[in-house]
Design a protein around this motif. Structure first.
Motif, short mmCIF file in Angstrom:
data_model
loop_
_atom_site.label_atom_id
_atom_site.label_comp_id
_atom_site.label_asym_id
_atom_site.label_seq_id
_atom_site.Cartn_x
_atom_site.Cartn_y
_atom_site.Cartn_z
N ALA A 103 4.05 0.34 -2.88
CA ALA A 103 3.30 -0.45 -3.87
C ALA A 103 3.30 -1.93 -3.49
O ALA A 103 2.27 -2.62 -3.63
CB ALA A 103 3.90 -0.25 -5.25
N ARG A 104 4.41 -2.45 -3.00
CA ARG A 104 4.46 -3.86 -2.59
C ARG A 104 3.60 -4.10 -1.35
O ARG A 104 2.95 -5.15 -1.23
CB ARG A 104 5.91 -4.28 -2.35
N PHE A 105 3.61 -3.15 -0.45
CA PHE A 105 2.73 -3.26 0.72
C PHE A 105 1.27 -3.34 0.29
O PHE A 105 0.49 -4.14 0.81
CB PHE A 105 2.95 -2.04 1.63
N ASN A 106 0.90 -2.52 -0.68
CA ASN A 106 -0.46 -2.52 -1.20
C ASN A 106 -0.82 -3.87 -1.81
O ASN A 106 -1.95 -4.35 -1.66
CB ASN A 106 -0.62 -1.41 -2.23
N VAL A 107 0.12 -4.48 -2.52
CA VAL A 107 -0.12 -5.80 -3.10
C VAL A 107 -0.34 -6.83 -1.99
O VAL A 107 -1.22 -7.69 -2.08
CB VAL A 107 1.07 -6.22 -3.99
N ALA A 108 0.47 -6.76 -0.94
CA ALA A 108 0.32 -7.70 0.17
C ALA A 108 -1.04 -7.57 0.84
O ALA A 108 -1.61 -8.56 1.30
CB ALA A 108 1.43 -7.49 1.19
#
Length: 208
Positions: A103-108
């Motif tokens: 999920a954090r990768f997707n935000v980045a």
């Protein structure tokens, strides 16, 4: 000729507020993200799930991990909100770490940089809470923080790299399209000018 409307790159459309319909490639990517979340969660449970007390925490960890992996399918609709919630869940659930990282990768990749910074700081801030739940000795806390920082920097750095690459490719495609359109417009103007000159020459010959 009327002025051309500015083109909108594919990257901009994907990162807009509206959620686009999943393509075949999107389904493959999302399935890979789901499987990665499940695999990471199972790996953490196998290697670091033993000896955790109390028992309610073990069951809560399992349940949160299952829900986090299922929730990863929502990462296109609510990318930032999902990353924040899953990161908070990792304060007590190790099995949710994989899903939270995805999920954090997707935000980045997709979201504004302030949101990337928020989820990054939140990921580091939740690690001491996780260590407290696991009764990690105070002497090992710097190691826990170092691990959290390294993991967060790696995930977000990879996402920002993918983001930059997509933006660059979209910009190159737009430039190529604009150059082609401008060349076509110049060719049309040149053809129109030649036709006008030919008409004038024909008129002069006729008058003569």
């Amino acid at each position: 000729h009327a002025p051309r409307a500015p083109r909108t790159s594919k990257f901009v459309r994907v990162t807009g507020s509206r959620t686009p319909k999943r393509t075949g490639r999107d389904w493959v990517v999302d399935l890979a993200a789901f499987l990665l979340s499940v695999g990471a969660g199972c790996f953490i449970l196998v290697h670091w799930g033993e000896g955790v007390t109390p028992k309610w925490l073990v069951y809560a960890d399992y349940a949160a991990g299952v829900l986090a992996c299922a929730a990863i399918w929502l990462h296109r609709r609510w990318p930032y909100q999902l990353a924040v919630v899953l990161t908070l869940v990792t304060a007590f659930s190790g099995s949710a770490v994989g899903a939270a990282s995805v999920a954090r990768f997707n935000v980045a990749v997709r979201q504004p940089l302030p949101q990337v910074l928020v989820v990054g700081l939140l990921a580091v801030a939740t690690r001491p809470v996780y260590a407290a739940f696991r009764e990690v000795p105070a002497s090992a806390l710097p190691v826990e923080l170092g691990y959290a920082i390294a993991r967060t920097v790696a995930v977000l750095g990879w996402g920002l790299f993918v983001r930059h690459r997509r933006e660059l490719l979209a910009s190159l495609r737009d430039r190529a399209a604009h150059a082609e359109s401008d060349a076509k417009l110049r060719a049309e103007k040149a053809q129109a000018q030649r036709s006008e000159e030919h008409s004038l020459n024909s008129s002069h010959i006729t008058i003569s």
